[in-house]
Design a protein around this motif. Structure first.
Motif, PDB file in Angstrom:
ATOM      1  N   UNK A 190      -3.670 -13.044   4.647  1.00 24.12           N
ATOM      2  CA  UNK A 190      -2.495 -13.491   5.545  1.00 24.12           C
ATOM      3  C   UNK A 190      -2.908 -14.306   6.739  1.00 24.12           C
ATOM      4  N   UNK A 191      -4.177 -13.880   7.441  1.00 21.97           N
ATOM      5  CA  UNK A 191      -4.700 -14.874   8.538  1.00 21.97           C
ATOM      6  C   UNK A 191      -5.139 -16.100   8.200  1.00 21.97           C
ATOM      7  N   UNK A 192      -5.633 -16.250   7.136  1.00 27.02           N
ATOM      8  CA  UNK A 192      -6.158 -17.589   6.409  1.00 27.02           C
ATOM      9  C   UNK A 192      -4.932 -18.694   6.196  1.00 27.02           C
ATOM     10  N   UNK A 193      -3.699 -17.858   5.902  1.00 24.55           N
ATOM     11  CA  UNK A 193      -2.629 -18.536   5.515  1.00 24.55           C
ATOM     12  C   UNK A 193      -1.799 -18.797   6.842  1.00 24.55           C
ATOM     13  N   UNK A 194      -2.424 -18.579   7.941  1.00 21.40           N
ATOM     14  CA  UNK A 194      -1.893 -18.896   9.160  1.00 21.40           C
ATOM     15  C   UNK A 194      -0.937 -18.086   9.678  1.00 21.40           C
ATOM     16  N   UNK A 195      -0.686 -17.053   9.287  1.00 21.51           N
ATOM     17  CA  UNK A 195       0.538 -15.988   9.818  1.00 21.51           C
ATOM     18  C   UNK A 195      -0.206 -15.226  10.877  1.00 21.51           C
ATOM     19  N   UNK A 196       0.823 -14.776  11.742  1.00 15.23           N
ATOM     20  CA  UNK A 196       0.569 -14.205  13.324  1.00 15.23           C
ATOM     21  C   UNK A 196      -0.485 -12.927  12.865  1.00 15.23           C
ATOM     22  N   UNK A 197      -1.561 -12.531  13.625  1.00 16.73           N
ATOM     23  CA  UNK A 197      -2.227 -11.446  13.387  1.00 16.73           C
ATOM     24  C   UNK A 197      -1.372 -10.056  13.743  1.00 16.73           C
ATOM     25  N   UNK A 198      -1.467  -9.244  12.752  1.00 16.26           N
ATOM     26  CA  UNK A 198      -0.704  -8.040  13.057  1.00 16.26           C
ATOM     27  C   UNK A 198      -1.746  -6.762  12.438  1.00 16.26           C
ATOM     28  N   UNK A 199      -1.329  -5.511  13.411  1.00 18.11           N
ATOM     29  CA  UNK A 199      -2.482  -4.437  13.057  1.00 18.11           C
ATOM     30  C   UNK A 199      -1.776  -3.986  11.738  1.00 18.11           C
ATOM     31  N   UNK A 200      -2.797  -3.676  10.792  1.00 16.93           N
ATOM     32  CA  UNK A 200      -2.536  -3.031   9.791  1.00 16.93           C
ATOM     33  C   UNK A 200      -2.944  -1.576   9.465  1.00 16.93           C
ATOM     34  N   UNK A 201      -2.144  -0.771   9.414  1.00 15.99           N
ATOM     35  CA  UNK A 201      -2.259   0.879   9.601  1.00 15.99           C
ATOM     36  C   UNK A 201      -2.282   1.470   8.170  1.00 15.99           C
ATOM     37  N   UNK A 202      -3.285   2.477   7.837  1.00 14.68           N
ATOM     38  CA  UNK A 202      -3.188   3.087   6.490  1.00 14.68           C
ATOM     39  C   UNK A 202      -3.631   4.496   6.726  1.00 14.68           C
ATOM     40  N   UNK A 203      -3.046   5.169   5.683  1.00 14.09           N
ATOM     41  CA  UNK A 203      -3.383   6.708   5.969  1.00 14.09           C
ATOM     42  C   UNK A 203      -4.373   7.128   5.347  1.00 14.09           C
ATOM     43  N   UNK A 204      -5.062   8.232   6.025  1.00 15.09           N
ATOM     44  CA  UNK A 204      -6.455   8.655   5.422  1.00 15.09           C
ATOM     45  C   UNK A 204      -6.219  10.288   5.344  1.00 15.09           C
TER      46      UNK A 204
END
Length: 827
Positions: A651-665
């Motif tokens: 997504x960053x390479x596609x030029x989209x705005x950076x967002x925080x990606x959260x995942x469950x552990x």
């Protein structure tokens, strides 16, 4: 002078003696003739003439009496002379001492000045030069008084001097003078008018105000009072602080008699100051502490000079309250104790708040039963005790049948009330001494102890105990257990299960008059027959629940993996899950996380989804527990981390705005796999920035092995990864642990959001969690937000962000990317 006085006194005595002798002799010799002339009748009488031997005797008497009188007078004069000499010596000694004291004063902290207006002369002592810190050689030339007096004090000093000159009365004024080193200091100026008898014309002195006519001098002293003023100001400030502090302050003498208390002390204990003065602090003794407590306190106080701790005291009205007390010794220059100073704060509310938080940490907020973590801890302790004593126990899990239908039909608010009703009924049936916990949303756990000893049945199970043996033998799942000697308590466990089912089946009646009945199924796992550890007991009881549900509503079942259909299904599901992981049937969906203040999407929670080629979508509630219990969660978790990092980089390479990606552990992934190594490897291979990755850890995972968890989190923080506590408020909410963990985000569990803002309990809990998170410097995110009213409540309370159906359901990667593009276009 003293010698001349003594000589004159001696001469006077000598002349007096000569006069006395002369007069006495003349009287003796001429007395007869005089009597013959003046009193002839008296002289003619017998014995009247002084002749011959009589005259000689008279002369001797005159001489003797004169000598004795002269001797007595001389002795008196010598005694007086000695007294005068001693007095003169004492006066001289006193004068010398006075001169010495004056010299010390003049050489020390007092300066003397003498102004003679008639002579236009102003004299100063050397002490005044030192007071003004004069560094030069010609003080008379360099010093002028009025220019050095502070502008605000000149008028008062001049007025006082003029009044003294006019009236002759002494004056004393405190003024500020600028010393020769530039520092402005406070001085006390004293002066008076000594008149020397020669009045002169009043002349303006070069450093003094004009004098009145006829005044010869104006003299006085100058003393530095800067230090005294500073000390007085410090004492005033200290007294102000003590009087206005919210902590109680008490001062006693060395004998522990109360000398003073501040207003806060009287307010906290209820006594007036008059009632306390002179009393011993034991007046406040609560009776909760034994002699050993006080002995230890006083020993520490005498040894170190300080004591600090918590103590219980009693107010005037008899109320016993806790306080945090700090006590110190005050010693004199010789080291002897002169006073004790005690400060204390009432911590009643703090204790109550801690008790509430402690209760929340170990109990379910909805039912007030023990939460899963606390239940597991208590179960672990019971297993350890049973291993040593040979005690037989059983873990019973009660799962409500079709409770989802209750929520769907009447709403979650009614569902919560029904669940509270069932919890109360089960607790009443089991008794207060039986451990009961809420293990999941619609699942309750019970620990039945001392089975087979005749005392293990709860009250409601006593009636069923007589038929328990036949009931147990009638159940096919219990037949194998009944055959063994160590299954003697199986009948009692079955009676407990029946009592639980009966209690859960009692209908709940609404205020509107309708009834809700929720059936229940119970799974039973026996110790030590079925399992020997706390974890396996819970797993066995959970597996037995599936067997009970397979029999229909209101059934109970002992754990028997070979006969439990649910266990077989779980095994089959585990095999399919492993194949799905290997064949790429797992997908990641992303649910937006929205900043409440701006309304912008700032992140997303990555959620794993399984689309089976034959069955279609498989609910996470089915395969996640299987992955947890089977160990598949390890490789599946590693795949999730790699996939999320890869997608984020794309997504960053596609030029989209950076967002925080959260995942469950999951807890097992957190403790049983190399989580740090897997995350580091995924970040390096994908090139995704660590600051854009957020790992969500449940409270249970942090509480299971807190020190080990802290080390893992510190290593993740070193990589730059953000950390969040998922479902906060539903697990082991230990603030002592929470503040030690490197956490960035608290996520409020959706169970607390669902009934906002109608539920007063949920509003209070959410408000407290938001305030707690912000006080710890953490961001707070709310899960499961579905309505505008919920969002408005969270916004008003200062919640930072949210996720839920109000914004969007979890979306495939492409759909989420389109959502980010549309947001970028809108702005």
């Amino acid at each position: 002078m003293m010698d001349s006085k003594a000589a004159r006194a001696g001469r006077a005595v000598g002349w007096g003696l000569l006069i006395y002798l002369a007069v006495g002799t003349a009287w003796v010799l001429a007395g007869g003739a005089l009597l013959d002339r003046w009193a002839p009748g008296f002289a003619a009488q017998p014995g009247g003439a002084l002749r011959g031997p009589a005259a000689l005797a008279g002369l001797l008497w005159v001489l003797a009496s004169g000598a004795l009188g002269a001797g007595w007078l001389l002795r008196r004069q010598r005694a007086d002379a000695r007294q005068r000499t001693d007095a003169a010596r004492a006066a001289q000694t006193a004068l010398q001492r006075s001169e010495a004291r004056l010299r010390l004063a003049l050489e020390g902290g007092v300066g003397v000045w003498d102004w003679r207006p008639g002579q236009r002369r102003l004299d100063f002592s050397a002490g005044l030069q030192r007071l003004l810190r004069y560094p030069g050689e010609d003080f008379d030339q360099d010093f002028a008084l009025l220019p050095r007096v502070h502008r605000g004090d000149r008028r008062w000093l001049v007025a006082a001097a003029r009044a003294a000159l006019a009236s002759g009365e002494p004056f004393a004024e405190s003024v500020r003078l600028r010393c020769f080193d530039g520092e402005v200091r406070w001085f006390l100026v004293r002066g008076r008018r000594p008149v020397d008898g020669a009045a002169g014309d009043a002349v303006q002195g070069r450093a003094s105000p004009s004098a009145a006519p006829g005044i010869a001098r104006l003299a006085g002293t100058l003393a530095d009072e800067t230090s005294a003023r500073r000390e007085a100001e410090r004492s005033r400030l200290a007294a102000t602080v003590v009087d206005n502090t919210t902590e109680g302050v008490l001062v006693t003498d060395a004998a522990s008699r109360i000398l003073s208390v501040n207003a806060a002390f009287t307010r906290l204990v209820g006594y007036t100051e008059a009632e306390l003065l002179g009393q011993n602090p034991r007046l406040l003794k609560s009776g909760r502490h034994g002699p050993g407590f006080y002995r230890s306190m006083w020993e520490a106080l005498q040894r170190t000079g300080h004591w600090r701790g918590e103590i219980w005291n009693r107010r005037k009205n008899g109320e016993v309250f806790p306080e945090r007390m700090s006590m110190s010794c005050v010693r004199d220059a010789s080291g002897a104790i002169t006073h004790y100073v005690c400060m204390f704060a009432d911590i009643s509310e703090e204790k109550a708040q801690f008790g509430r938080l402690e209760f929340m940490a170990h109990h379910d907020a909805l039912t007030t039963l023990a939460n899963r973590s606390h239940f597991a801890q208590q179960l672990e302790s019971a297993v350890q005790a049973a291993e040593a004593s040979g005690e037989r126990m059983a873990v019973l899990l009660l799962n409500l049948d079709r409770f989802k239908d209750v929520n769907d039909s009447y709403g979650h608010a009614i569902g919560d009330q029904v669940l509270q009703h069932i919890a109360r009924r089960v607790q009443a049936a089991m008794g207060d001494d039986v451990l009961i916990g809420r293990m999941a949303g619609d699942e309750l756990g019970v620990l039945a102890r001392r089975l087979g000893e005749g005392g293990g049945n709860p009250p409601a199970a006593a009636g069923a105990a007589a038929s328990a043996a036949s009931a147990a033998s009638a159940a096919s799942a219990a037949s194998a257990a009944s055959a063994a000697d160590d299954m003697a308590g199986a009948g009692e466990a079955a009676a407990v299960a029946q009592a639980m089912i009966a209690a859960a089946g009692e209908p709940w009646r609404s205020p509107e008059g309708f009834e809700v009945v929720a059936g229940a199924s119970v799974g039973i796992c026996l110790f030590p027959a079925h399992a020997a550890t706390a974890q396996s007991l819970l797993q066995g009881a959970h597996a037995a629940v599936y067997g009970a549900k397979a029999r229909g509503r209101g059934a109970w079942c002992f754990f028997d993996e070979g006969l439990t259909a649910a266990a077989r299904e779980r095994i089959a599901l585990e095999a399919r899950l492993r194949r799905a992981l290997a064949l790429g049937h797992l997908q990641m969906h992303y649910q937006p996380q929205v900043d409440i203040a701006s309304g912008r999407i700032v992140g997303a929670e990555a959620l794993v989804r399984w689309v089976d080629p034959d069955e279609g979508p498989v609910a996470p509630a089915r395969f996640i527990p299987v992955a947890e219990s089977s160990g598949v969660i390890g490789p599946m978790g590693e795949w999730v981390v790699r996939e999320v990092c890869r997608q984020g980089r794309a997504w960053l390479d596609a030029g989209l705005a950076p967002v925080t990606l959260a995942l469950n552990v999951s807890p097992r992934q957190f403790h049983l796999t190399d989580l740090v190594g897997g995350v580091e490897n995924a970040l390096q291979h994908s090139g995704f920035p660590a600051s854009g990755l957020e790992l969500e850890i449940t409270e249970g995972a942090l509480a299971e092995r807190p020190e080990e968890a802290r080390q893992v989190l510190l290593r993740l923080r070193a990589l730059g990864v953000r950390m969040a506590v998922d479902d906060f408020g539903t697990g082991y909410s230990s603030l002592a642990h929470l503040k030690r963990f490197p956490i960035d985000v608290l996520k409020i569990d959706r169970g607390f959001i669902r009934d906002l803002p109608q539920s007063t309990d949920d509003t209070a809990i959410c408000t407290a969690i938001i305030a707690l998170g912000h006080s710890l410097g953490l961001s707070v995110l709310a899960e499961g937000v579905e309505t505008e009213a919920q969002l408005a409540f969270l916004k008003a309370r200062g919640c930072d962000s949210f996720q839920g159906y109000l914004c969007a359901r979890p979306l495939p990667a492409g759909a989420f990317a389109d959502l980010l593009r549309s947001q970028a276009g809108a702005h």
